[in-house]
Scaffold this motif. Structure first.
Motif, PDB file in Angstrom:
ATOM      1  N   GLN A 181       5.919 -11.806  -7.701  1.00 35.66           N
ATOM      2  CA  GLN A 181       6.014 -10.393  -7.868  1.00 35.66           C
ATOM      3  C   GLN A 181       6.271  -9.723  -6.470  1.00 35.66           C
ATOM      4  O   GLN A 181       5.700  -9.910  -5.570  1.00 35.66           O
ATOM      5  CB  GLN A 181       4.716 -10.010  -8.499  1.00 35.66           C
ATOM      6  N   ILE A 182       7.093  -8.756  -6.761  1.00 31.11           N
ATOM      7  CA  ILE A 182       7.342  -7.878  -5.416  1.00 31.11           C
ATOM      8  C   ILE A 182       6.834  -6.338  -6.082  1.00 31.11           C
ATOM      9  O   ILE A 182       7.441  -5.828  -7.210  1.00 31.11           O
ATOM     10  CB  ILE A 182       8.937  -7.625  -5.057  1.00 31.11           C
ATOM     11  N   LEU A 183       5.760  -6.054  -5.037  1.00 28.39           N
ATOM     12  CA  LEU A 183       5.390  -4.442  -5.594  1.00 28.39           C
ATOM     13  C   LEU A 183       5.787  -3.635  -4.366  1.00 28.39           C
ATOM     14  O   LEU A 183       5.354  -3.953  -3.295  1.00 28.39           O
ATOM     15  CB  LEU A 183       3.709  -4.463  -5.633  1.00 28.39           C
ATOM     16  N   SER A 184       6.454  -2.493  -4.622  1.00 25.69           N
ATOM     17  CA  SER A 184       6.841  -1.601  -3.728  1.00 25.69           C
ATOM     18  C   SER A 184       5.684  -0.587  -3.589  1.00 25.69           C
ATOM     19  O   SER A 184       5.063  -0.212  -4.559  1.00 25.69           O
ATOM     20  CB  SER A 184       8.019  -0.878  -4.175  1.00 25.69           C
ATOM     21  N   VAL A 185       5.415  -0.181  -2.516  1.00 24.10           N
ATOM     22  CA  VAL A 185       4.378   1.292  -2.299  1.00 24.10           C
ATOM     23  C   VAL A 185       5.205   2.099  -1.495  1.00 24.10           C
ATOM     24  O   VAL A 185       5.776   2.033  -0.538  1.00 24.10           O
ATOM     25  CB  VAL A 185       3.224   0.580  -1.215  1.00 24.10           C
ATOM     26  N   ILE A 186       5.153   3.316  -1.937  1.00 20.94           N
ATOM     27  CA  ILE A 186       6.114   4.263  -1.352  1.00 20.94           C
ATOM     28  C   ILE A 186       4.977   5.579  -1.435  1.00 20.94           C
ATOM     29  O   ILE A 186       3.952   5.717  -1.904  1.00 20.94           O
ATOM     30  CB  ILE A 186       7.249   4.922  -2.596  1.00 20.94           C
ATOM     31  N   GLY A 187       5.425   6.235  -0.554  1.00 25.17           N
ATOM     32  CA  GLY A 187       4.538   7.596  -0.083  1.00 25.17           C
ATOM     33  C   GLY A 187       4.991   8.062   1.328  1.00 25.17           C
ATOM     34  O   GLY A 187       5.597   7.242   2.261  1.00 25.17           O
ATOM     35  N   GLU A 188       4.773   9.235   1.516  1.00 28.83           N
ATOM     36  CA  GLU A 188       5.149  10.281   2.702  1.00 28.83           C
ATOM     37  C   GLU A 188       4.364   9.648   3.979  1.00 28.83           C
ATOM     38  O   GLU A 188       3.201   9.012   3.717  1.00 28.83           O
ATOM     39  CB  GLU A 188       5.192  11.646   2.482  1.00 28.83           C
ATOM     40  N   SER A 189       4.858   9.956   5.189  1.00 29.29           N
ATOM     41  CA  SER A 189       3.911   9.685   6.288  1.00 29.29           C
ATOM     42  C   SER A 189       2.737  10.460   6.113  1.00 29.29           C
ATOM     43  O   SER A 189       2.376  11.575   5.811  1.00 29.29           O
ATOM     44  CB  SER A 189       4.633  10.271   7.549  1.00 29.29           C
ATOM     45  N   GLY A 190       1.437   9.651   6.704  1.00 28.59           N
ATOM     46  CA  GLY A 190       0.396   9.973   6.383  1.00 28.59           C
ATOM     47  C   GLY A 190      -0.456   9.651   5.035  1.00 28.59           C
ATOM     48  O   GLY A 190      -1.685  10.036   4.685  1.00 28.59           O
ATOM     49  N   SER A 191       0.258   9.010   4.053  1.00 30.70           N
ATOM     50  CA  SER A 191      -0.129   8.801   2.718  1.00 30.70           C
ATOM     51  C   SER A 191      -1.306   7.695   2.877  1.00 30.70           C
ATOM     52  O   SER A 191      -1.884   7.342   2.046  1.00 30.70           O
ATOM     53  CB  SER A 191       0.914   8.324   1.633  1.00 30.70           C
ATOM     54  N   GLY A 192      -1.238   6.775   3.640  1.00 34.52           N
ATOM     55  CA  GLY A 192      -1.888   5.547   4.030  1.00 34.52           C
ATOM     56  C   GLY A 192      -1.319   4.041   3.989  1.00 34.52           C
ATOM     57  O   GLY A 192      -2.039   3.014   3.799  1.00 34.52           O
ATOM     58  N   LYS A 193       0.103   4.263   3.583  1.00 37.89           N
ATOM     59  CA  LYS A 193       0.668   2.965   3.386  1.00 37.89           C
ATOM     60  C   LYS A 193       0.651   1.925   4.559  1.00 37.89           C
ATOM     61  O   LYS A 193       0.193   0.661   4.292  1.00 37.89           O
ATOM     62  CB  LYS A 193       2.288   3.253   3.219  1.00 37.89           C
TER      63      LYS A 193
END
Length: 614
Positions: free
Chosen positions: A43-55
Motif C-alpha cells: 500500500q502507498i499512503l500519501s500524507v499531505i499538509g502545509e508547512s507546520g502541519s506535522g508531516k
C-alpha cells in the motif's frame, strides 16, 4: 482487522493515538495530536499538509530520529505487531534495513571523501554481509540506472560534489532502496526534483511497491503529487488527521474545509485558457540582458583520463525590461551552470552575456562588482545561504556595506524598510535567522537582494523548498515588489505550475542547450519541441491533462554531457526522431508569433536561423 501481523490483510505499520509535543523554554506545544492510521504491505499512503502541519515530525517519529526538544507523550507505533516506541533495540535493528527513510534535502547526506558507489556498496554489505562486493556493486548500478542516473556505471565512481542536486536526491533514493526494505518513508523526496524525474520516481516507487510488496508512506507538500503517488491520501492540519480518502474521492468529494481550501488554491495549467497576459513584444525595445551563443565547459578526470563536460552550449535568449522570464528544464540540463554565468560567478568559454550594454563575461573584477549593484541573485537553499551567526539586520545591510552605500544610519533605515516591504517587519532587525521558517528565510533573502534597488533579480529555484501555500504568498510578494519598483525577474525553476503563473516568456533547456523560447500561452498550449511536451505531460496537476504521459513522458536517460552524440542530443529519447536528427543539430528557428524551437519538425514559415528576440 486481524491483530496477528502474519495474517493476510494485516497492517505492516499501525500507528495508534500518537501524540508528540515540543518543549522549549518552558513552553509546551502539541505538534502531533492523537494520530492513528494503518499501512498494509503493497500500500502507498500519501500524507499531505502545509508547512507546520506535522508531516516531517510524523516521518521522523516513525524512525526514532526526532529533535531533542520533541517528545512522544502517548500512543503506539506498531511494526509487524511490535511497538517501536517501547522496544528501542528492536527499532534500531530495523532502521536502514526493514524500515528505510529518505529526506527531501540530500545536501550533506553522503560522505564527500568517498565515491557515491563505494558508499552504496558499504551500506548494502553492512545490511547484507553475505553479499560479495561485486554483487553489491552490480545491484547499486542497477538501481542507479532505475532512477535514471545518466551513465550509471561511470557515475558510480564519482564523488557527491560531481552530482547535481536532482542526481543527489536520486542517489539517496537508491541508498534507501538498496536493502529491499519492507517499509519506505519518503519525506518530500520529489519536491526538489524536476517534473520528469519526479514522475519517473513515482513510477519507480510503484514498481518497487508491486515487485517487493513494499509499503510506502509518501509525505509531500503538493496535493497533485500526493494524489498521483498514493492509493489513499491522508490530510494533516495543525497536527491532526482531518481526512483520509482514496485519491479520486478526495478530489471529487473532499469532506473537510481545509482539504477544500487546498484544492481551491491550486493554480491551473490549462483550465483557464487565455490568461489575459499581453504577450506581444515590441521588437524595437532594447533588451535588458541578451544571451548569445553562450557555452561553458568543465574539465573532469576519470578512470579513462581527462574529459570535458559540456554543461552549457548554444544558449540564446533576450530578457526585456519588465519581463518575468522563465528558464525550465530537467535536473542536469545546465540551469544552475547558466545561473553562475548570468551572475558573473563564472565566465563563459564562448558567447556573450550583455547586461545594459556591457558584457558580464568579459568585465573586469572591479567593473563586475559595480554591475552587481544592478542585478542580484536569490538562491534556492533558504537554510544554507544565510549566515546563522549574523543578525537579520546585518544580513540585509551587508550588500550596502560591500558597495560603500550610505552612512550607518542610512543603511540601517534602508534595511528596516526592506524588511517591512517583504513582510518580515523591522522588529526582527536584531534577531538571528535561526528561528525563521523556510518562507521567512526566503523573504529575508529577497530583502537582502532588493536593498540595492537592482534592475534585475535572478531567482534560482527560490520557491522549490516551500509548500504550495507559502509559494503562493511569495509569488504575491514578488508581484507587489515588481509593480512598486519595476524589477525584471529571471525565474530558474523546474516547477512548471509556478512558471505558468508568473512568467511572460519562457526558455526550455535540454542538456545545456535552449531548445525552445516562447510566450507563456504559446508554450503551454502549442509547444514546438517534443521535450517541452514531455515536461508538460509530467507536470503535477488535478485538471485534465492536455498532453498524456503515456504519449510524451521520456524513457531512457539523456546522453552524457561528456560524450554527446552527433546530431540532436534529444534524438535518442524523441518518439519523432528520423535520420536527419542523428546527423545534424537543429538550430532555433521561428515558429511565428515570437516563438522559437530547435526541431526539424517545426512548422515554420522560415527555416533560417532566427534571432533570439524574434
Amino acid at each position: 482487522m486481524s491483530t496477528d501481523p502474519s495474517s493476510p490483510g494485516a497492517a505492516l505499520l499501525s500507528v495508534r493515538n500518537l501524540t508528540v509535543v515540543a518543549q522549549s523554554e518552558g513552553v509546551r506545544r502539541t505538534i502531533l495530536d492523537d494520530i492513528s492510521f494503518d499501512l498494509k504491505p503493497r500500500q502507498i499512503l500519501s500524507v499531505i499538509g502545509e508547512s507546520g502541519s506535522g508531516k516531517t515530525v510524523l516521518a521522523r517519529a516513525l524512525v526514532g530520529w526526532m529533535a531533542p526538544q520533541l517528545k512522544i507523550t502517548g500512543g503506539e507505533i506498531l511494526f509487524k505487531g511490535r511497538d517501536l516506541i517501547r522496544d528501542r533495540a528492536y527499532a534500531s535493528r530495523l532502521a536502514g534495513r526493514e524500515i528505510a527513510y529518505i529526506g527531501g534535502n540530500p545536501a550533506g547526506a553522503l560522505d564527500p571523501t568517498m565515491t557515491v558507489g563505494a558508499q552504496l556498496v558499504e551500506k548494502l554489505r553492512a545490511v547484507r554481509p553475505d553479499i560479495s562486493a561485486k554483487d553489491a556493486q552490480d545491484k547499486a548500478i542497477r538501481l542507479l540506472e532505475a532512477v535514471k542516473i545518466p551513465s550509471a556505471a561511470s557515475r558510480f565512481h564519482e564523488y557527491p560534489f560531481q552530482y547535481s542536486g536532482g542526481m543527489m536526491q536520486r542517489a539517496m533514493i537508491v541508498d534507501a532502496l538498496i536493502s529491499d526494505p519492507a517499509l519506505l518513508i519518503a519525506d518530500n523526496i520529489t519536491q526538489p526534483l524536476d517534473v520528469t524525474v519526479a514522475a519517473q520516481i513515482l513510477k519507480l516507487m510503484r514498481e518497487l511497491n508491486e515487485k517487493f510488496s513494499t509499503a510506502i508512506l509518501f509525505i509531500c507538500s503538493s496535493l497533485p503529487v500526493a494524489c498521483d503517488a498514493g492509493d489513499e491520501v491522508m490530510v494533516l492540519h495543525a497536527g491532526e488527521v482531518v481526512e483520509r480518502q482514496t485519491s479520486a474521492d478526495l478530489v471529487s468529494q473532499p469532506q473537510h474545509g481545509y482539504t477544500r481550501a487546498l484544492i481551491a488554491e491550486l493554480p491551473t495549467l490549462w483550465a483557464n485558457g487565455k490568461d489575459g497576459r499581453d504577450e506581444r513584444q515590441d521588437r524595437n525595445r532594447q533588451a535588458l540582458m541578451s544571451v548569445r551563443g553562450v557555452a561553458k565547459f568543465y574539465e573532469t578526470r576519470g578512470k579513462a583520463g581527462k574529459a570535458v563536460v559540456q554543461a552549457v552550449r548554444n544558449v540564446e535568449f533576450d530578457v526585456f525590461p519588465g519581463d518575468n522570464f522563465g528558464i525550465v528544464g530537467e535536473s542536469g540540463c545546465g540551469k544552475s551552470s547558466l545561473m553562475r554565468l548570468l551572475t558573473g560567478l563564472e565566465r563563459p568559454d564562448a558567447g556573450s552575456i550583455i547586461f545594459e550594454g556591457e558584457d558580464v563575461g568579459t568585465a573586469s573584477p572591479a567593473r563586475l562588482r559595480q554591475l552587481r549593484r544592478r542585478f542580484q541573485l536569490v538562491l534556492q537553499d533558504p537554510f544554507g545561504s544565510l549566515p546563522p551567526q549574523s543578525s537579520i539586520g546585518d544580513i540585509v545591510e551587508e550588500p550596502l556595506k560591500i558597495h560603500g552605500i550610505g552612512t550607518k544610519k542610512e543603511r540601517h533605515d534602508r534595511a528596516r524598510a526592506a524588511l517591512n516591504e517583504v513582510g518580515l517587519g523591522d522588529r526582527l532587525y536584531d534577531q538571528l535567522p535561526t528561528g525563521l521558517s523556510a518562507g521567512q528565510r526566503q523573504r529575508l533573502q529577497v530583502a537582502r537582494a532588493m536593498v540595492l534597488e537592482p534592475r534585475l533579480l535572478i531567482m534560482d529555484e527560490t520557491l522549490s523548498a516551500l509548500d504550495q501555500t507559502e509559494q503562493g504568498k511569495l509569488l504575491d510578494l514578488f508581484g507587489r515588489l515588481q509593480a512598486q519598483h519595476g524589477f525584471t525577474y529571471i525565474f530558474i525553476s523546474h516547477d512548471l505550475t509556478m512558471v505558468r503563473q508568473v512568467c511572460s516568456r519562457i526558455a526550455v533547456m535540454y542538456l545545456g542547450e535552449t531548445v525552445e523560447v516562447a510566450p507563456n500561452e504559446r508554450m503551454f498550449f502549442d509547444p514546438g519541441h517534443p521535450y517541452t511536451r514531455a515536461l508538460l505531460s509530467a507536470a503535477p496537476t488535478l485538471e485534465e491533462r492536455r498532453y498524456r504521459p503515456e504519449d510524451c513522458l521520456l524513457e531512457g536517460e539523456p546522453p552524457s554531457p561528456i560524450d554527446l552524440p552527433p546530431g540532436c542530443a534529444f534524438a535518442g529519447r524523441c518518439p519523432h526522431a528520423f535520420d536527419r536528427c542523428q546527423r545534424e543539430n537543429p538550430a532555433l528557428v521561428s515558429r511565428a508569433d515570437q516563438a522559437l524551437a530547435a526541431c526539424f519538425l517545426v512548422n515554420a514559415a522560415s527555416t533560417a536561423k532566427a534571432p533570439a528576440d524574434a
